[in-house]
Write a protein that holds these residues in place. Structure first.
Motif, short mmCIF file in Angstrom:
data_model
loop_
_atom_site.label_atom_id
_atom_site.label_comp_id
_atom_site.label_asym_id
_atom_site.label_seq_id
_atom_site.Cartn_x
_atom_site.Cartn_y
_atom_site.Cartn_z
N ARG A 190 0.83 -1.19 0.02
CA ARG A 190 -0.02 -0.11 0.00
C ARG A 190 0.96 1.21 0.11
O ARG A 190 0.40 2.27 -0.91
N ARG A 218 -2.78 3.84 -0.85
CA ARG A 218 -3.34 3.30 0.52
C ARG A 218 -4.90 2.65 0.10
O ARG A 218 -5.14 1.91 0.60
N ARG A 272 -5.63 1.16 -2.85
CA ARG A 272 -5.57 0.11 -3.85
C ARG A 272 -5.97 -1.25 -3.24
O ARG A 272 -6.59 -1.86 -4.12
#
Length: 239
Positions: free
Chosen positions: A219, A224, A226
């Motif tokens: 991440r 963050r 995804r």
């Protein structure tokens, strides 16, 4: 041509301050076919690492001079080489610190040689092999040249390269294999034990912290949002 001639012998650096353990592991791993170098402290290990050519590092956490956590951080400044940590602590603090520093996996001492060899083999396979994205990826984001595109994230499955907004992102072999596992199943919740089996090659219940910390590192590199946490189940890769 023989397979021995066509397949290079994996080079392993072992950094362990216990003389007996260092010698016994070195002899045992040489018997399994690995070319071994060893060091008794972190600073010596860092010097040997900087000579280059290693396929895998095995680092004890508690080392004089420069501990294994610090050594792993130094390694990650310049290299994506697989790193296996060895910890004698049972409370998990060393485990988490090592994984946060960039280690790929860990074993707890005392460790049987066959367990150590199994983890080394798994890491080396991970460094040379990537899973083929499955049908879910093929219908969502696949390009004719084999690239997978998810918004500004592009995964070149042939060249094993990852780009975010056109800029290359350096991933360790474990991080790359984890990303490919997610990309093969976009929008599908993957349980931690499934990821341990498919990415880390655990044939038994492993420590889910390995997954959690690797997802955290991923991440940090990809964004963050995804990878979504599905509480009580696992993780889901956003389409």
């Amino acid at each position: 041509m023989s397979s021995a001639a066509s397949t290079p012998t994996p080079r392993v650096l072992l950094v362990e301050d216990d003389d007996l353990m260092r010698r016994s592991f070195t002899v045992a791993l040489e018997r399994y076919g690995y070319a071994m170098r060893s060091a008794a402290d972190g600073l010596e290990g860092l010097e040997l690492f900087r000579e280059g050519g290693f396929d895998l590092l095995v680092l004890d956490v508690m080392l004089p001079g420069l501990d294994g956590i610090g050594l792993c951080r130094k390694v990650r400044e310049t290299s994506l080489v697989p790193v296996l940590m060895m910890s004698a602590r049972g409370d998990g603090l060393d485990v988490v610190a090592g994984l946060e520093a960039g280690a790929d996996d860990y074993v707890v001492k005392p460790v049987d040689t066959y367990v150590l060899v199994a983890r080394i083999r798994s890491l080396l396979r991970r460094a040379t092999y990537a899973p083929v994205p499955g049908p879910e990826a093929g219908t969502r984001g696949a390009e004719p040249d084999g690239r997978l595109v998810f918004g500004d994230l592009t995964i070149d499955t042939g060249g094993l390269e990852v780009f975010v907004a056109g800029s290359p992102v350096a991933l360790t072999p474990t991080e790359l294999k984890l990303l490919l596992e997610f990309a093969a199943h976009p929008g599908i919740v993957l349980e931690r034990h499934t990821l341990l089996r498919n990415v880390w090659d655990y044939g038994w219940d492993g420590d889910s912290r390995v997954v959690d910390l690797c997802v955290q590192r991923l991440r940090g590199k990809l964004g963050r949002d995804r990878i979504e946490t599905v509480r009580g189940f696992g993780y889901k890769f956003r389409r």
